[in-house]
Design an enzyme around this catalytic site. Structure first.
Site, PDB file in Angstrom:
ATOM      1  N   SER A 292      90.360 140.222  29.258  1.00 20.32           N
ATOM      2  CA  SER A 292      89.937 140.133  27.851  1.00 20.32           C
ATOM      3  C   SER A 292      88.553 140.700  27.606  1.00 20.32           C
ATOM      4  CB  SER A 292      89.944 138.654  27.414  1.00 20.32           C
ATOM      5  OG  SER A 292      91.241 138.116  27.556  1.00 20.32           O
ATOM      6  N   HIS A 390      92.337 131.908  23.834  1.00 25.61           N
ATOM      7  CA  HIS A 390      92.999 131.643  25.126  1.00 25.61           C
ATOM      8  C   HIS A 390      92.820 130.187  25.555  1.00 25.61           C
ATOM      9  CE1 HIS A 390      94.402 135.667  26.005  1.00 25.61           C
ATOM     10  NE2 HIS A 390      93.234 136.156  25.645  1.00 25.61           N
TER      11      HIS A 390
END
Ligand SMILES: CC(C)(COP(=O)(O)OP(=O)(O)O)[C@@H](O)C(=O)NCCC(N)=O
Length: 460
Positions: A292, A390
């Site tokens: 990410s 997340h």
């Protein structure tokens, strides 16, 4: 103009049936819904605001009716349970805003669901731009979100795998919607759906051909620590996949395409659904992780350095040794603040051209980034939106990777650092609950080590 809004609303928002007639009144003619939709679509933004405020205010809950029933319910506390349930059901019915019936009628006409998704996008935009904060508009938004959450629940969504054989218009949309690592040309998109890659989207029958949320996955030998190796590598496009070289699934890009579906959690559901899909295709895959970006870290760092501007250097952020290196490399005279020199290096990304600076700054930038992700909060949750996403899904903040994104954008936005949010499948639901309820961030030893180094330096 004013009265034409009134007229349209009076005509198209069906009167609220009485409690007794609630299941006996036929739905209004479809033409009403179509007229409402066409009128709304014809409005300019500011007229849309006025129209929606009218709808939410004049066609919401009949507060008088609801309060009378609430009072009645209090009276019945001493009555038998059947009466209490009866009055409760009336009260529940009276608390349904009148426009809610309109929304369900619209959902049944051709293009109605898509219209409502776009209408909620307008509501979200109006609310976020602080143009309106009326409680009735908030009520309209939450009612609409409730309906959309039911209509777009997982069971009604279709998982589609996008391949090189998918229709051009889908491949074109996937390229256009890619929000994380922009697709530059046909070669890019061909690689994204080629060997050792998977691309999945959720679609819905009411919006055919429209990918609602898109997930890009790389199938790798171990958990990736660099994005160029995924999006830029010229892996020969015509090789077959060797299953023995696939032990991990890396989610390297996810984008939702409908602003009006914000809060419906489609991205979370898609990740979980794709994990199941990959487990059935590759039963031996045991590692699931994101790779990410960390949007906002460089900006945050500039702010942190700026706070110490007057001291000329900030030993809470860099150690004496590290500051001396910066002075050495930048030639900043001992008197002149090395801090300014460092701020300029970061804002121009100049530091990336000096191997000495890359080596000297790694420990400092890694522990500052760990603190930014783990320690910086907004209303108790992770400040960084990607971390928050997340962590809400129950992932673990697993590993920070130095020089993970050496693109211009990667250096400028997060000093080239990227992070793996790891999905330990048997832990995600517990982690998600702990994060959402107690705001506890699940992090690995590597991350906690970096965080405690930061805290030692800054006694934060
Ligand atoms: C990350 C995304 C896909 C999360 O969407 P979703 O799971 O539907 O969350 P939400 O919008 O329901 O809160 C979405 O926020 C998005 O598209 N963000 C911009 C691109 C990105 N990956 O940061």
């Amino acid at each position: 103009w004013h009265n034409s809004m009134e007229e349209i609303l009076k005509k198209t928002v069906a009167p609220f049936p009485s409690y007794e007639m609630r299941d006996k009144s036929p739905p209004p003619p479809e033409s009403n819904s179509l007229e409402f939709m066409n009128f709304y679509k014809s409005l300019e933004k500011d007229k849309k605001l006025e129209f929606l405020e009218k709808l939410s205010y004049d066609f919401g809950v009949d507060h008088r009716w609801a309060s009378d029933l609430a009072a009645k319910l209090l009276d019945t506390q001493v009555r038998d349970v059947a009466t209490i349930l009866q009055v409760e059901d009336r009260l529940r019915y009276s608390l349904t805003p009148r426009y809610r019936q309109l929304l369900t009628h619209i959902s049944r006409v051709q293009g109605g669901v898509k219209f409502l998704v776009d209408l909620r996008a307008d509501l979200i935009e109006l609310a976020s731009s602080k143009i309106t904060d009326s409680p009735h508009m908030r009520d309209l938004n939450s009612n609409l979100k409730g309906l959309l959450s039911e209509w777009f629940s997982v069971g009604l969504l279709r998982l589609e795998r996008i391949t090189w054989q998918s229709p051009c218009e889908i491949l074109q949309k996937i390229s256009q919607y890619e929000a994380v690592h922009p697709v530059r040309n046909w070669t890019d998109i061909k690689r994204r759906v080629g060997p050792y890659r998977r691309c999945y989207a959720f679609t819905h029958a009411s919006m055919p051909g429209e990918p609602l949320v898109v997930l890009h996955v790389a199938l790798t030998e171990d958990i990736a620590n660099n994005i160029q190796g995924i999006v830029r590598e010229f892996s020969t496009l015509d090789t077959d996949e060797d299953v023995n070289k696939i032990n991990a699934a890396i989610f390297y890009s996810i984008s939702s395409t409908q602003a009006g579906l914000q809060g419906v959690e489609l991205g979370n559901y898609l990740i979980k659904r794709v994990v199941r899909e990959l487990q059935s295709e590759f039963p031996h895959i045991a590692q699931f992780s994101s790779l990410s970006p960390i949007p906002g870290f460089s900006l945050w760092l500039q702010g942190a350095l700026g706070q110490h501007r007057k001291e000329g250097r900030a030993i809470e952020l860099l150690s004496e040794q590290e500051w001396m290196e910066v002075e050495d490399v930048t030639g900043a005279a001992p008197g002149a603040p090395a801090l300014e020199a460092l701020r300029r290096l970061i804002s121009t990304s100049e530091w990336i051209h000096s191997d000495r600076l890359i080596r000297a700054l790694e420990p400092a930038l890694m522990r500052l980034c760990a603190w930014y992700l783990y320690g910086e909060k907004r209303r108790g949750y992770a400040l960084n939106p990607v971390a928050n996403f997340h962590l809400q899904n129950g992932a673990t903040m697993w590993r920070l990777n130095w020089q993970a994104d050496t693109s211009q954008r990667g250096i400028a936005s997060s000093c080239g650092i990227m992070v793996n949010y790891r999905y330990f499948l048997e832990e995600t639901s517990t982690n998600s609950a702990t994060y959402l309820q107690n705001k506890v961030v699940k992090a690995s030893e590597q991350v906690m080590g970096l965080v405690s180094q930061f805290q030692k330096n800054s006694k934060l």
